[in-house]
Write an enzyme that holds these catalytic residues in place. Structure first.
Site, PDB file in Angstrom:
ATOM      1  N   LYS A  41       4.451  -8.653 -20.244  1.00  0.00           N
ATOM      2  CA  LYS A  41       3.987  -7.271 -20.422  1.00  0.00           C
ATOM      3  C   LYS A  41       2.575  -7.264 -20.998  1.00  0.00           C
ATOM      4  O   LYS A  41       1.712  -6.538 -20.548  1.00  0.00           O
ATOM      5  CB  LYS A  41       4.957  -6.559 -21.371  1.00  0.00           C
ATOM      6  CG  LYS A  41       5.311  -5.182 -21.082  1.00  0.00           C
ATOM      7  CD  LYS A  41       6.306  -4.890 -20.011  1.00  0.00           C
ATOM      8  CE  LYS A  41       6.066  -5.510 -18.680  1.00  0.00           C
ATOM      9  NZ  LYS A  41       7.166  -5.394 -17.755  1.00  0.00           N
ATOM     10  N   LYS A  87       2.890  -1.983  -7.766  1.00  0.00           N
ATOM     11  CA  LYS A  87       4.257  -1.784  -8.241  1.00  0.00           C
ATOM     12  C   LYS A  87       5.277  -2.464  -7.339  1.00  0.00           C
ATOM     13  O   LYS A  87       6.209  -3.091  -7.800  1.00  0.00           O
ATOM     14  CB  LYS A  87       4.536  -0.277  -8.298  1.00  0.00           C
ATOM     15  CG  LYS A  87       5.907   0.091  -8.811  1.00  0.00           C
ATOM     16  CD  LYS A  87       5.959  -0.046 -10.298  1.00  0.00           C
ATOM     17  CE  LYS A  87       7.321   0.275 -10.871  1.00  0.00           C
ATOM     18  NZ  LYS A  87       7.479  -0.351 -12.192  1.00  0.00           N
ATOM     19  N   CYS A 124       0.865  -1.168   0.000  1.00  0.00           N
ATOM     20  CA  CYS A 124       0.000   0.000   0.000  1.00  0.00           C
ATOM     21  C   CYS A 124       0.906   1.223   0.000  1.00  0.00           C
ATOM     22  O   CYS A 124       2.113   1.116   0.166  1.00  0.00           O
ATOM     23  CB  CYS A 124      -0.856   0.006   1.259  1.00  0.00           C
ATOM     24  SG  CYS A 124      -1.719  -1.545   1.494  1.00  0.00           S
ATOM     25  N   HIS A 173       6.821 -29.423 -27.952  1.00  0.00           N
ATOM     26  CA  HIS A 173       6.608 -30.346 -26.827  1.00  0.00           C
ATOM     27  C   HIS A 173       5.323 -30.038 -26.065  1.00  0.00           C
ATOM     28  O   HIS A 173       5.160 -30.487 -24.946  1.00  0.00           O
ATOM     29  CB  HIS A 173       7.809 -30.305 -25.883  1.00  0.00           C
ATOM     30  CG  HIS A 173       9.073 -30.742 -26.537  1.00  0.00           C
ATOM     31  ND1 HIS A 173       9.318 -32.057 -26.890  1.00  0.00           N
ATOM     32  CD2 HIS A 173      10.135 -30.030 -26.979  1.00  0.00           C
ATOM     33  CE1 HIS A 173      10.505 -32.140 -27.487  1.00  0.00           C
ATOM     34  NE2 HIS A 173      11.016 -30.929 -27.546  1.00  0.00           N
ATOM     35  N   GLU A 190      -0.018  -8.504 -18.376  1.00  0.00           N
ATOM     36  CA  GLU A 190      -0.162  -7.550 -17.263  1.00  0.00           C
ATOM     37  C   GLU A 190      -1.110  -6.396 -17.581  1.00  0.00           C
ATOM     38  O   GLU A 190      -1.929  -6.026 -16.757  1.00  0.00           O
ATOM     39  CB  GLU A 190       1.204  -6.901 -16.997  1.00  0.00           C
ATOM     40  CG  GLU A 190       1.930  -7.407 -15.810  1.00  0.00           C
ATOM     41  CD  GLU A 190       3.174  -6.576 -15.540  1.00  0.00           C
ATOM     42  OE1 GLU A 190       3.948  -6.296 -16.475  1.00  0.00           O
ATOM     43  OE2 GLU A 190       3.369  -6.218 -14.371  1.00  0.00           O
ATOM     44  N   TRP A 211      -3.825  -1.818  -1.260  1.00  0.00           N
ATOM     45  CA  TRP A 211      -3.825  -3.040  -2.062  1.00  0.00           C
ATOM     46  C   TRP A 211      -4.228  -4.129  -1.069  1.00  0.00           C
ATOM     47  O   TRP A 211      -3.465  -4.481  -0.180  1.00  0.00           O
ATOM     48  CB  TRP A 211      -2.435  -3.300  -2.629  1.00  0.00           C
ATOM     49  CG  TRP A 211      -2.363  -4.443  -3.579  1.00  0.00           C
ATOM     50  CD1 TRP A 211      -2.641  -4.417  -4.924  1.00  0.00           C
ATOM     51  CD2 TRP A 211      -1.955  -5.791  -3.281  1.00  0.00           C
ATOM     52  NE1 TRP A 211      -2.449  -5.660  -5.469  1.00  0.00           N
ATOM     53  CE2 TRP A 211      -2.029  -6.524  -4.492  1.00  0.00           C
ATOM     54  CE3 TRP A 211      -1.550  -6.456  -2.129  1.00  0.00           C
ATOM     55  CZ2 TRP A 211      -1.704  -7.874  -4.574  1.00  0.00           C
ATOM     56  CZ3 TRP A 211      -1.231  -7.802  -2.215  1.00  0.00           C
ATOM     57  CH2 TRP A 211      -1.307  -8.499  -3.418  1.00  0.00           C
ATOM     58  N   ARG A 221       1.269   1.730  -5.939  1.00  0.00           N
ATOM     59  CA  ARG A 221       1.514   0.687  -4.940  1.00  0.00           C
ATOM     60  C   ARG A 221       0.247  -0.072  -4.560  1.00  0.00           C
ATOM     61  O   ARG A 221       0.303  -1.086  -3.854  1.00  0.00           O
ATOM     62  CB  ARG A 221       2.093   1.315  -3.666  1.00  0.00           C
ATOM     63  CG  ARG A 221       3.372   2.062  -3.898  1.00  0.00           C
ATOM     64  CD  ARG A 221       3.838   2.691  -2.604  1.00  0.00           C
ATOM     65  NE  ARG A 221       4.224   1.690  -1.640  1.00  0.00           N
ATOM     66  CZ  ARG A 221       5.426   1.154  -1.547  1.00  0.00           C
ATOM     67  NH1 ARG A 221       6.369   1.548  -2.366  1.00  0.00           N
ATOM     68  NH2 ARG A 221       5.697   0.248  -0.636  1.00  0.00           N
ATOM     69  N   ASN A 257       1.005  -0.270   6.170  1.00  0.00           N
ATOM     70  CA  ASN A 257       1.382  -1.015   4.973  1.00  0.00           C
ATOM     71  C   ASN A 257       2.107  -2.260   5.447  1.00  0.00           C
ATOM     72  O   ASN A 257       3.086  -2.150   6.179  1.00  0.00           O
ATOM     73  CB  ASN A 257       2.305  -0.147   4.100  1.00  0.00           C
ATOM     74  CG  ASN A 257       2.869  -0.910   2.914  1.00  0.00           C
ATOM     75  OD1 ASN A 257       2.299  -1.907   2.495  1.00  0.00           O
ATOM     76  ND2 ASN A 257       3.978  -0.448   2.379  1.00  0.00           N
ATOM     77  N   GLY A 258       1.613  -3.435   5.074  1.00  0.00           N
ATOM     78  CA  GLY A 258       2.265  -4.676   5.497  1.00  0.00           C
ATOM     79  C   GLY A 258       1.227  -5.698   5.907  1.00  0.00           C
ATOM     80  O   GLY A 258       0.043  -5.575   5.564  1.00  0.00           O
ATOM     81  N   GLU A 271       9.446 -11.818 -21.353  1.00  0.00           N
ATOM     82  CA  GLU A 271       9.106 -10.457 -20.917  1.00  0.00           C
ATOM     83  C   GLU A 271       7.988  -9.869 -21.778  1.00  0.00           C
ATOM     84  O   GLU A 271       7.071  -9.213 -21.261  1.00  0.00           O
ATOM     85  CB  GLU A 271      10.374  -9.585 -20.959  1.00  0.00           C
ATOM     86  CG  GLU A 271      10.178  -8.111 -20.660  1.00  0.00           C
ATOM     87  CD  GLU A 271       9.601  -7.818 -19.270  1.00  0.00           C
ATOM     88  OE1 GLU A 271       9.501  -8.733 -18.438  1.00  0.00           O
ATOM     89  OE2 GLU A 271       9.245  -6.645 -19.041  1.00  0.00           O
TER      90      GLU A 271
HETATM   91  O1  M6R Z   1      10.715  -4.012  -7.765  1.00  0.00           O
HETATM   92  P1  M6R Z   1      11.079  -5.350  -8.330  1.00  0.00           P
HETATM   93  O2  M6R Z   1      11.906  -5.236  -9.566  1.00  0.00           O
HETATM   94  O3  M6R Z   1      11.727  -6.248  -7.324  1.00  0.00           O
HETATM   95  O4  M6R Z   1       9.701  -6.012  -8.745  1.00  0.00           O
HETATM   96  C1  M6R Z   1       9.644  -7.319  -9.243  1.00  0.00           C
HETATM   97  C2  M6R Z   1       8.335  -7.598  -9.911  1.00  0.00           C
HETATM   98  O5  M6R Z   1       7.276  -7.446  -9.001  1.00  0.00           O
HETATM   99  C3  M6R Z   1       8.094  -6.671 -11.105  1.00  0.00           C
HETATM  100  O6  M6R Z   1       9.111  -6.766 -12.034  1.00  0.00           O
HETATM  101  C4  M6R Z   1       6.754  -7.018 -11.800  1.00  0.00           C
HETATM  102  O7  M6R Z   1       6.825  -8.262 -12.413  1.00  0.00           O
HETATM  103  C5  M6R Z   1       6.397  -5.919 -12.783  1.00  0.00           C
HETATM  104  N1  M6R Z   1       5.039  -5.530 -12.589  1.00  0.00           N
HETATM  105  C6  M6R Z   1       6.548  -6.310 -14.195  1.00  0.00           C
HETATM  106  O8  M6R Z   1       6.145  -5.336 -15.092  1.00  0.00           O
END
Ligand code: M6R
Length: 619
Positions: A495, A614, A2, A514, A498, A84, A27, A108-109, A491
């Site tokens: 992307k 994030k 959060c 496979h 996501e 969150w 966040r 937060n936590g 990746e």
């Molecule tokens: O802050 P970090 O790089 O440790 O975060 C890792 C992942 O949570 C982050 O890369 C996530 O997969 C992204 N949303 C990808 O776009």
């Protein structure tokens, strides 16, 4: 996961809180709330949904016009939160701040022993209004205040009873000119100017007010008053120096782009230059890292490398493995942090453990790093946030210099992680003497040219926009590649899913036959990422042909187009003649743009996609 903010000073509180929360919304964004002390009472406003809803509510209630809300002589004070959800669904009641008697707080936590604590508190007649674990903290602190403790002591006592992770900002009617902050395993920073104090989960939230920040450590308690901070650690006053951040507040704004993600994609040539700045010595074919304190001898003694990360950073880890194996001929294992940390991994003082993380706060990566430290490995972080927990704890850091990345989908941080991995691989090759002088000079020269190739890749934007339009209604995408480009296929798929919510799978092209080949129909776009000179071209072309034979529509993302490829592929995105080592870094750009424009066609919330956050500071 959060975002929390706090303010004490002379300005009207709500604009400061809302401005901060806006920059922290990445966040978490399922509900938000603010609280300030007005006429010796808490005035709390919360709303389910994104921050905009809360703002409307405050505006409808005339709260944003007021601005004269003093709780004590000359002191305006308040706290805010963007959530969150972990415990309790997103709703107005579960949104923070939470109240209990004289206490109001944001958290937060995760409080792990909340069931047990709730039972104890319920037995003492506490009435809970929410389903959250956080409300327990408010009741616990309030109960200690009722027993006669001051806010600071009550917060400390409550924290000694709670297990789990927390960044807490606590406000009390009994001491209305103070905020108390407690930190354990969740980030929180404090900015102090001569007559104001700001608290936030992350730097961009308060960057417009100060560039000097106190980064609290796990186990810290801070008492914040107007323009002052007192930190206590393990019962003793702690002297801390603030860190100074060079980021310009404007860097954390959208700068004319429709979304942060698009802005951050376009920043990539510039941030790569920043990542390279001061690190390359072309004259002597050398690579320097200011904040890596290993001697050449230390580097030479390393027998094995373990790289650990999550999500996009894990894809950077995989690419880094390929670079290190190619240039320095060293064994490298790559692991998901969440897997690594729970299986008693094999590490010793001849292991170099690398944590890759944009935020430097990802709970699993931090947990894995902690294990590496305990087992005596040498530790290094490739990280974008200098003062973050992972960066500080690793001791050695290659700062990726991407600047603040706001969009939840990582783009520029990823590209700079790849550049950092490439530089590290060259450094290892240098000390281990695994490349000839010519090879080394050539590889260094290539990376110097990278920004111009990234710019060339951005030049494909209009073509990719059309492509996105054409395929935005697809249900499944397959991304295939081989060798050094395989992590880029992963990746690209991540992307797309996501931000567009289209199902996408990334696969090593050779693995397609496979299993995943069963998914292919004429409805399936297959993105094949390939380079004409990377040693895998013929094999990748064979896999592409196999997909064509199943009527797949091929989107080829490559360096050079040729007649054969144009004939087989439905569309070709070609970025120009680029050395194969540089291709992962360059070819990810068309994939980022494809994801972005597909999401635009599908009208999703690009910068804040559903269910994500994030900075993943919970396990
Ligand atoms: O802050 P970090 O790089 O440790 O975060 C890792 C992942 O949570 C982050 O890369 C996530 O997969 C992204 N949303 C990808 O776009």
């Amino acid at each position: 996961m959060c975002g929390i903010v706090g303010y004490i000073g002379k300005r009207p509180v709500l604009p400061v809180l809302l401005g901060g929360l806006e920059k922290l919304e990445y966040r978490g964004y399922d509900s938000a709330g603010v609280s300030e002390i007005v006429n010796a009472q808490f005035e709390v406003m919360r709303a389910e949904g994104k921050l905009a809803k809360l703002k409307n509510l405050l505006s409808e209630n005339g709260k944003l016009a007021a601005g004269e809300n003093k709780s004590a002589e000359g002191v305006n004070i308040g706290i805010g939160h963007t959530r969150w959800a972990t415990h309790g669904r997103p709703s107005e009641t579960n949104a923070h701040p939470h109240l209990a008697g004289k206490v109001c707080l944001v958290h937060n936590g995760i409080i792990e022993n909340y069931v047990e604590l709730k039972a104890q508190l319920t037995a003492t007649k506490c009435v809970f209004k929410s389903e959250t674990d956080s409300e327990i903290a408010a009741h616990l602190i309030n109960s200690h205040i009722e027993q006669g403790l001051g806010l600071f002591a009550a917060t400390k006592t409550a924290c000694s009873e709670m297990q789990g992770s927390y960044a807490l900002v606590v406000m009390s009617l009994s001491e209305p000119d103070k905020l108390v902050v407690a930190k354990n395993a969740t980030p929180v920073i404090v900015g102090i100017t001569p007559d104001e104090s700001f608290i936030a989960s992350d730097i961009p939230a308060i960057l417009e007010y100060t560039r000097d920040f106190y980064v609290l450590e796990d186990g810290d308690f801070a008492e914040i008053s107007r323009g002052a901070i007192k930190i206590e650690h393990e019962g003793v006053a702690a002297e801390r120096k603030p860190i100074t951040i060079a980021w310009d507040p404007i860097t954390a704004e959208k700068g004319g782009f429709e979304h942060f993600m698009l802005k951050e994609i376009h920043e990539q040539p510039r941030v790569v230059m920043e990542t390279l700045r001061g690190r390359l010595d072309q004259e002597h074919s050398n690579v320097h890292f200011d904040d890596v304190f290993f001697s050449d001898d230390d580097f030479a003694k390393i027998e094995r490398i373990v790289i650990v990360a999550c999500g996009t950073a894990w894809h950077a880890a995989l690419t880094t493995k390929f670079y290190i194996e190619k240039f320095a001929r060293m064994p490298v294992d790559v692991d998901y942090a969440s897997e690594f940390r729970y299986r008693n991994p094999l590490l010793n003082d001849k292991t170099l453990f690398i944590a890759i993380s944009q935020s430097g706060e990802t709970a699993d990566t931090l947990g894995a790093l902690q294990i590496a430290i305990e087992k005596g490995a040498k530790t290094l972080a490739i990280c974008n946030v200098v003062g973050s927990t992972i960066a500080r704890r690793a001791g050695n850091i290659i700062n990726t210099q991407a600047g603040p990345e706001i969009s939840v989908a990582s783009t520029k941080a990823f590209v700079t992680q790849l550049v950092a991995g490439y530089l590290l691989a060259l450094k290892l090759a240098l000390v281990r003497n695994t490349l000839s002088a010519d090879e080394l000079a050539n590889y260094i020269d290539q990376v110097v040219h990278l920004p111009k190739w990234l710019t060339a890749a951005l030049g494909q934007e209009d073509k990719i926009k059309d492509l996105a339009q054409e395929f935005s209604k697809s249900f499944n995408f397959l991304y295939l590649a081989r060798g050094l480009l395989y992590p880029i296929a992963l990746e690209g798929a991540l992307k797309l899913k996501e931000i567009s919510y289209i199902h996408a799978e990334g696969y090593p092209a050779g693995e397609m036959k496979h299993g995943p080949i069963a998914l292919i129909t004429e409805e399936t776009p297959v993105v094949v990422v390939l380079g004409h000179d990377d040693g895998n071209y013929e094999k990748a072309m064979s896999n592409l042909t196999e997909a064509v034979a199943r009527k797949a529509k091929i989107i080829a993302v490559t360096d050079l187009e040729n007649a054969h490829l144009s004939k087989l592929a439905h569309r070709v995105i070609a970025v120009g003649d680029i050395p194969s080592q540089m291709l992962p870094i360059v070819l990810v750009i068309p994939l980022q743009l494809l994801a972005y424009y597909t999401a635009i066609c599908r009208e999703t919330d690009v910068d804040q996609p559903r269910n994500l956050a994030k900075s993943v500071t919970v396990e």
